[in-house]
Scaffold this motif. Structure first.
Motif, PDB file in Angstrom:
ATOM      1  N   TYR A   1      26.192  58.872  28.544  1.00 23.94           N
ATOM      2  CA  TYR A   1      26.492  58.002  29.693  1.00 23.94           C
ATOM      3  C   TYR A   1      25.191  57.377  30.183  1.00 23.94           C
ATOM      4  O   TYR A   1      24.123  57.552  29.569  1.00 23.94           O
ATOM      5  N   GLN A   2      25.260  56.640  31.298  1.00 17.29           N
ATOM      6  CA  GLN A   2      24.084  56.005  31.886  1.00 17.29           C
ATOM      7  C   GLN A   2      24.020  56.389  33.360  1.00 17.29           C
ATOM      8  O   GLN A   2      24.826  55.918  34.169  1.00 17.29           O
ATOM      9  N   SER A   3      23.056  57.231  33.687  1.00 14.37           N
ATOM     10  CA  SER A   3      22.975  57.746  35.060  1.00 14.37           C
ATOM     11  C   SER A   3      22.597  56.665  36.061  1.00 14.37           C
ATOM     12  O   SER A   3      22.780  56.848  37.267  1.00 14.37           O
ATOM     13  N   GLU A   4      22.058  55.546  35.568  1.00 12.39           N
ATOM     14  CA  GLU A   4      21.678  54.472  36.487  1.00 12.39           C
ATOM     15  C   GLU A   4      22.856  54.016  37.324  1.00 12.39           C
ATOM     16  O   GLU A   4      22.716  53.758  38.525  1.00 12.39           O
ATOM     17  N   CYS A   5      24.042  53.966  36.702  1.00 11.53           N
ATOM     18  CA  CYS A   5      25.191  53.458  37.451  1.00 11.53           C
ATOM     19  C   CYS A   5      26.431  54.356  37.335  1.00 11.53           C
ATOM     20  O   CYS A   5      27.418  54.115  38.038  1.00 11.53           O
ATOM     21  N   GLN A   6      26.376  55.367  36.462  1.00  9.44           N
ATOM     22  CA  GLN A   6      27.542  56.233  36.281  1.00  9.44           C
ATOM     23  C   GLN A   6      27.265  57.610  36.888  1.00  9.44           C
ATOM     24  O   GLN A   6      26.189  58.179  36.689  1.00  9.44           O
ATOM     25  N   GLU A   7      28.265  58.124  37.598  1.00 13.27           N
ATOM     26  CA  GLU A   7      28.108  59.415  38.263  1.00 13.27           C
ATOM     27  C   GLU A   7      29.020  60.439  37.601  1.00 13.27           C
ATOM     28  O   GLU A   7      30.201  60.187  37.358  1.00 13.27           O
TER      29      GLU A   7
ATOM     30  N   THR B   1      30.317  42.739  43.165  1.00 12.28           N
ATOM     31  CA  THR B   1      31.219  43.892  43.222  1.00 12.28           C
ATOM     32  C   THR B   1      32.423  43.632  44.119  1.00 12.28           C
ATOM     33  O   THR B   1      33.439  44.334  44.010  1.00 12.28           O
ATOM     34  N   THR B   2      32.341  42.636  44.998  1.00  8.49           N
ATOM     35  CA  THR B   2      33.482  42.339  45.876  1.00  8.49           C
ATOM     36  C   THR B   2      34.566  41.570  45.134  1.00  8.49           C
ATOM     37  O   THR B   2      35.709  41.507  45.592  1.00  8.49           O
ATOM     38  N   VAL B   3      34.195  40.990  43.976  1.00  8.53           N
ATOM     39  CA  VAL B   3      35.168  40.242  43.178  1.00  8.53           C
ATOM     40  C   VAL B   3      35.642  41.071  41.997  1.00  8.53           C
ATOM     41  O   VAL B   3      36.832  41.266  41.779  1.00  8.53           O
ATOM     42  N   SER B   4      34.677  41.566  41.192  1.00 12.17           N
ATOM     43  CA  SER B   4      35.006  42.391  40.028  1.00 12.17           C
ATOM     44  C   SER B   4      33.832  43.290  39.706  1.00 12.17           C
ATOM     45  O   SER B   4      32.676  42.852  39.730  1.00 12.17           O
ATOM     46  N   ARG B   5      34.131  44.547  39.377  1.00 11.38           N
ATOM     47  CA  ARG B   5      33.066  45.493  39.049  1.00 11.38           C
ATOM     48  C   ARG B   5      32.901  45.658  37.544  1.00 11.38           C
ATOM     49  O   ARG B   5      31.971  46.338  37.105  1.00 11.38           O
ATOM     50  N   TYR B   6      33.782  45.039  36.775  1.00 12.74           N
ATOM     51  CA  TYR B   6      33.734  45.234  35.331  1.00 12.74           C
ATOM     52  C   TYR B   6      33.700  43.907  34.558  1.00 12.74           C
ATOM     53  O   TYR B   6      33.772  43.915  33.330  1.00 12.74           O
ATOM     54  N   ASN B   7      33.582  42.801  35.288  1.00 14.89           N
ATOM     55  CA  ASN B   7      33.494  41.496  34.649  1.00 14.89           C
ATOM     56  C   ASN B   7      32.495  40.626  35.413  1.00 14.89           C
ATOM     57  O   ASN B   7      32.251  40.835  36.609  1.00 14.89           O
ATOM     58  N   TRP B   8      31.938  39.654  34.713  1.00 16.14           N
ATOM     59  CA  TRP B   8      31.025  38.723  35.354  1.00 16.14           C
ATOM     60  C   TRP B   8      31.792  37.850  36.352  1.00 16.14           C
ATOM     61  O   TRP B   8      32.938  37.480  36.128  1.00 16.14           O
ATOM     62  N   THR B   9      31.123  37.527  37.437  1.00 17.76           N
ATOM     63  CA  THR B   9      31.662  36.591  38.423  1.00 17.76           C
ATOM     64  C   THR B   9      30.893  35.280  38.295  1.00 17.76           C
ATOM     65  O   THR B   9      29.659  35.289  38.182  1.00 17.76           O
ATOM     66  N   VAL B  10      31.617  34.151  38.301  1.00 10.93           N
ATOM     67  CA  VAL B  10      30.991  32.838  38.150  1.00 10.93           C
ATOM     68  C   VAL B  10      30.571  32.332  39.530  1.00 10.93           C
ATOM     69  O   VAL B  10      31.340  32.372  40.487  1.00 10.93           O
ATOM     70  N   TYR B  11      29.329  31.850  39.628  1.00 14.05           N
ATOM     71  CA  TYR B  11      28.867  31.234  40.863  1.00 14.05           C
ATOM     72  C   TYR B  11      29.788  30.064  41.228  1.00 14.05           C
ATOM     73  O   TYR B  11      30.198  29.292  40.364  1.00 14.05           O
ATOM     74  N   GLU B  12      30.064  29.921  42.516  1.00 13.69           N
ATOM     75  CA  GLU B  12      30.966  28.867  42.961  1.00 13.69           C
ATOM     76  C   GLU B  12      30.463  27.483  42.556  1.00 13.69           C
ATOM     77  O   GLU B  12      31.220  26.610  42.147  1.00 13.69           O
ATOM     78  N   TYR B  13      29.136  27.258  42.694  1.00 18.07           N
ATOM     79  CA  TYR B  13      28.610  25.933  42.405  1.00 18.07           C
ATOM     80  C   TYR B  13      28.571  25.641  40.912  1.00 18.07           C
ATOM     81  O   TYR B  13      28.248  24.534  40.495  1.00 18.07           O
ATOM     82  N   CYS B  14      28.855  26.667  40.079  1.00 21.49           N
ATOM     83  CA  CYS B  14      28.899  26.437  38.635  1.00 21.49           C
ATOM     84  C   CYS B  14      30.308  26.108  38.155  1.00 21.49           C
ATOM     85  O   CYS B  14      30.507  25.722  37.005  1.00 21.49           O
TER      86      CYS B  14
ATOM     87  N   ASN C   1      27.580  49.464  44.564  1.00 22.44           N
ATOM     88  CA  ASN C   1      26.616  48.378  44.378  1.00 22.44           C
ATOM     89  C   ASN C   1      26.194  48.199  42.919  1.00 22.44           C
ATOM     90  O   ASN C   1      25.086  47.738  42.630  1.00 22.44           O
ATOM     91  N   PHE C   2      27.096  48.570  41.999  1.00 21.57           N
ATOM     92  CA  PHE C   2      26.843  48.359  40.578  1.00 21.57           C
ATOM     93  C   PHE C   2      28.088  47.793  39.921  1.00 21.57           C
ATOM     94  O   PHE C   2      29.220  48.111  40.306  1.00 21.57           O
ATOM     95  N   CYS C   3      27.839  46.947  38.913  1.00 25.35           N
ATOM     96  CA  CYS C   3      28.887  46.548  37.984  1.00 25.35           C
ATOM     97  C   CYS C   3      28.597  47.227  36.645  1.00 25.35           C
ATOM     98  O   CYS C   3      27.452  47.571  36.346  1.00 25.35           O
ATOM     99  N   TYR C   4      29.666  47.410  35.869  1.00 29.70           N
ATOM    100  CA  TYR C   4      29.491  47.905  34.495  1.00 29.70           C
ATOM    101  C   TYR C   4      30.128  46.865  33.589  1.00 29.70           C
ATOM    102  O   TYR C   4      31.355  46.776  33.487  1.00 29.70           O
ATOM    103  N   ILE C   5      29.275  46.062  32.947  1.00 29.84           N
ATOM    104  CA  ILE C   5      29.757  44.906  32.186  1.00 29.84           C
ATOM    105  C   ILE C   5      29.159  44.942  30.786  1.00 29.84           C
ATOM    106  O   ILE C   5      27.932  45.070  30.635  1.00 29.84           O
TER     107      ILE C   5
END
Length: 880
Positions: free
Chosen positions: A759-765, A805-818, A780-784
């Motif tokens: 596992y990865q202790s940086e973001c997995q407990e 993380t407020t939108v998705s914790r397991y997928n990239w979120t696209v910037y609104e201006y993009c 405060n982490f995503c796993y992508i």
């Protein structure tokens, strides 16, 4: 002849004149290319109507003719461009010949030849002599300056390149000898000044002498190469004029090495059996005492060897044997601890990377110190218990510097029993010099065997007393370390690497054997027990030991050819038989004698050359003669069925006993490689033939099994107490990899099953609820895509993607201006500096200045980022 001038100029010579610069402009780039100019100087007549004919010679060959007069200020110059035109480079003897004449087209009747001028890099000391392990400074002198091109782009000067001189040592002598040369670096730099510093080529600041040290790179062998050659070659250059310095071989430096110190050769310090000791200077004695002691200490080079004594047989009150040893060089510590139920063989600390450990076989480790001193550690089985024998071979740097239980090493026996930090010397006639031994007990603040991290943290680094030595080769391969030697043989065994991350996961147990508490023996192989005959006479013990030694063909060969072989092991055998009456002990002492013999043969290049057959025989002795359970061939045992290990002494009817896995079965990809499943237990030996039965299951974030694989791989041994199952698992893109495994020798009898989670202790407990193991994602982490991505961090390949993380914790979120259509190329939000300043003024007028200023800075950075994002949007197409 009326055109002749019956006079020749005097004081003809060649000197460095100046550096000229050619300017070239291309668009926004300006290049200044430097060229060295040499000047031919000579005396002139007051008659200004005379012409002077100047002929330039390079290495005796006429390359250029010039005529100068008062109109040219009598200046005759040879430039770097001229030298290159004739395919010449530095390292030249340049001279000029000058004659006066009345007409320009005539030849002079009388001429004067000046002395040669060496144009290049002069080696001031091309022949040097070194003591073995000695050093000397090499001096180079620039007779003409080096200058690299200066490049300005948009008015900004780019870095100016210095000239590199590469070092390469070539060692002469027989192939079996070792040694060579080394330096602090394998490249020496010649400083180049840029166009903006061109005045330094006029006022003499360019003149520089270059110094660098060379060392005699030693070997632990007795014979070394006495002649070396140091090759020097310049590297590439930038610009045209500087090409006269490019890829030029300078004068070779011949190095002779003197080997004057002979005191250390053929010497060793031993700790054998229960324990019989002998010093470097050859004084035998007994050290029947418990606790931790300093065997060897060289304070000048920060080297220690410490050992611990415990009861050889825990159920008796004596004798005492070595059960643990620690070797230290600077901030490197290697430990072997077999005390009590401990089974630890590992590095406690490895920061200087100067301590080299080789596993010769299951029960033999060799530790090389950076000075060339070596420690051989032998694991001995004595009536079902493991104890340790030690042999320490000194180097020339130990003479008059080493002390400890090995004695003060200066070639004089009488002062060997010198107490620690004292001038008191006990008599060497004492068989039990207890006061001397007690003085070398380890102080609490120096006890490397304690496992106390606070002690390790205070150890001084080798960097405080020396600089790294670099071996330099023609191929450009460079290896730098604090080690001042290379082993005389490197084809035996395998390098034992530092697994400090494993060491931290184990706690060593306190040894209570010295408290006379019974413990289970470390049974290796069940043998039929011989009747023990208790004897009281020396005659009987001597007869039994002599017969055992003389029955060994290998020992008789050693006696004949190895003059350094002492009779200490035979004396130890006699003493042990007198004390215990156990005839089985003879084999232990015969093995100790053969190990000492092999060590001396490997160090003696002369014997290897004169007696190659004898050398081959001794070097290829099998450990313990394969314990009568195998066949010896070329130094390796081929074990009978049911037996294994390098000496075939281990019973393989059942698999190894597993006791634990590191880190409670967690392998953290954030801090280490997880390409193997490591386990602890006993015993992991060579020639095991054991198989790992491995099940690899990979799950996604929904705890759903994505892949599951069953496979069998060969169990690998690292030490007697540590093994591993290699595996190649691709954990990329998956949530967790679960590995379960057990071990079997025959496919019928298996060990317990163990689990390892990658596992990865940086973001997995990690969670374990009554045996139910699972992992959750930290706040405060995503796993992508198999990666831990902190909140608001962008994708490394697409700046329009981020972790939100407020939108998705397991997928990239696209910037609104993009997003397509939200902001176009025509209506992107962009604030000018005036608009920003207006906002700042308004904020400052409405709110407190400090708050307003901070807010304004945030707005400014945000708007700037928006502008950059929009530029990215123009050039990148978002793949939704």
């Amino acid at each position: 002849m009326d055109y002749c001038v019956d006079w020749a100029p005097s004081a003809v010579s060649v000197i460095y004149n100046k550096m000229t610069w050619r300017r070239e402009e291309i668009n926004n780039m300006v290049r200044h290319d430097p060229a060295v100019n040499l000047l031919c100087t000579f005396s002139i007549k007051t008659d200004e109507n005379l012409f002077y004919d100047v002929s330039w010679f390079i290495n005796g060959t006429n390359v250029l003719n010039q005529t100068v007069d008062v109109s040219s200020n009598y200046t005759a110059v040879l430039s770097a461009y001229d030298i290159l035109e004739f395919n010449k480079k530095i390292g030249l003897d340049v001279h000029c010949k000058v004659g006066a004449k009345r007409k320009k087209e005539n030849l002079p009747c009388r001429t004067k030849v000046g002395n040669p001028f060496f144009a290049g890099i002069r080696v001031i000391n091309p022949n040097i002599e070194l003591e073995r392990k000695g050093s000397e400074n090499i001096a180079l002198e620039m007779t003409i300056p080096f200058a690299s091109e200066s490049l300005f782009i948009n008015g900004v000067l780019q870095p100016v390149s210095d000239l590199n001189i590469h070092l390469a040592f070539e060692t002469g002598g027989a192939s079996t000898t070792g040694g060579g040369g080394s330096s602090n670096h394998c490249e020496v730099k010649v400083k180049s000044f840029g166009y903006h510093e061109k005045h330094k080529y006029e006022n003499g600041e360019w003149r520089q002498k270059i110094f660098f040290p060379v060392y005699s790179k030693d070997t632990d062998g007795y014979v070394i190469s006495t002649h070396m050659t140091l090759h020097l070659k310049t590297g590439g250059t930038n610009g045209i004029g500087s090409k006269i310095f490019e890829h030029v071989s300078l004068q070779d430096i011949l190095i002779r090495v003197w080997d004057t110190n002979q005191q250390w050769k053929g010497r060793s310090c031993g700790v054998h059996a229960d324990p019989h000791m002998y010093t470097f200077d050859g004084v035998p004695y007994e050290c029947q005492t418990s606790g931790e002691l300093i065997n060897y200490r060289n304070q000048a080079y920060l080297q220690w060897i410490q050992s611990k004594h415990h009861l050889c047989f825990p159920s008796y009150n004596g004798p005492w044997c070595v059960c643990a040893v620690a070797a230290r060089a600077g901030r490197d510590v290697f430990l072997m601890d077999l005390c009590g139920d401990n089974g630890v063989i590992n590095f406690e600390l490895c920061e200087d990377n100067s301590l080299k450990v080789t596993k010769i076989h299951d029960k033999h480790y060799k530790v090389h110190f950076p000075t060339g001193t070596s420690l051989s550690i032998y694991i001995m089985e004595w009536n079902g218990y493991f104890n340790i024998n030690l042999d320490i071979v000194p180097s020339t740097l130990d003479v008059r510097k080493a002390d400890g239980l090995c004695g003060y090493f200066d070639g004089v026996k009488e002062n060997d029993f010198k107490r620690r930090d004292s001038n008191i010397r006990d008599s060497i006639n004492l068989m039990f010099p207890n006061n001397f031994s007690d003085s070398w007990r380890i102080p609490i603040n120096e006890n490397l065997l304690s496992g106390d991290s606070s002690i390790y943290s205070k150890l001084e680094s080798l960097s405080t007393i020396q600089v790294p030595h670099c071996t330099c080769t023609e191929s450009g391969k460079t290896e730098c370390s604090y080690s001042t030697f290379t082993p005389s043989y490197s084809n035996q065994g395998k390098q034992y690497t530092c697994n400090i991350h494993l060491m931290k996961t184990r706690r060593r147990k306190r040894d209570i054997s010295w408290e006379n508490t019974f413990q289970e023996p470390l049974v290796v192989i069940k043998r039929s027990k011989r009747a023990v005959t208790y004897v009281q006479t020396e005659d009987y013990a001597q007869a039994v030991c002599l017969k055992a030694f003389n029955d060994s063909t290998e020992y008789r060969t050693c006696q004949q050819y190895v003059t350094d072989l002492s009779n200490v092991t035979l004396s130890n055998c006699i003493q042990d038989l007198k004390m215990t009456g156990d005839d089985n002990l003879t084999q232990i002492h015969v093995e100790a004698a053969l190990e000492q013999c092999t060590t001396f043969v490997l160090l003696n290049a002369t014997l290897q050359e004169t007696e190659p057959n004898v050398t081959y025989t001794i070097q290829n002795l099998c450990p313990s003669n394969c314990s009568s359970h195998g066949t010896c061939s070329g130094g390796n045992c081929s074990c009978d069925s049911g037996h294994g290990g390098s000496d075939c002494s281990f019973d393989l009817l059942g698999p190894p006993t597993l006791t634990s896995v590191p880190s409670a079965g967690l392998c953290d990809l954030s801090s280490r490689d997880c390409s193997e499943a490591t386990m602890f237990g006993k015993y992991f030996v060579e020639n095991m033939g054991s198989l790992c039965y491995v099940n690899v299951k990979q799950v996604n974030v929904n705890q759903t099994t994505v892949t599951e694989e069953h496979k069998q791989v060969q169990l690998q041994e690292r030490t007697l107490f540590e093994g591993f199952c290699p595996h190649s698992v691709n954990s990329s893109g998956l949530w967790i990899t679960e590995i379960t495994f057990n071990i079997s020798n025959d496919g019928l009898r298996f060990t317990d099953t163990y689990e390892i989670y990658i596992y990865q202790s940086e973001c997995q407990e990690y969670h374990n609820e009554s045996g139910n193991v699972f992992f959750t994602l930290k706040e405060n982490f995503c796993y992508i895509e198999g990666m831990c991505v902190p909140f608001m961090e962008e994708s490394s390949v697409n700046e329009c993607l981020m972790c939100n993380t407020t939108v998705s914790r397991y997928n990239w979120t696209v910037y609104e201006y993009c997003k397509q259509g939200t902001i176009t190329a025509d209506n992107k939000s962009s604030l000018s500096s005036v608009q920003l300043m207006t906002i700042i003024v308004v904020l400052c007028s409405l709110c407190g200045f400090a708050v307003s200023f901070i807010t304004a800075i945030v707005i400014f950075k945000t708007c700037k980022k928006l502008k950059n994002r929009n530029q990215i949007f123009d050039t990148k197409k978002l793949d939704n």
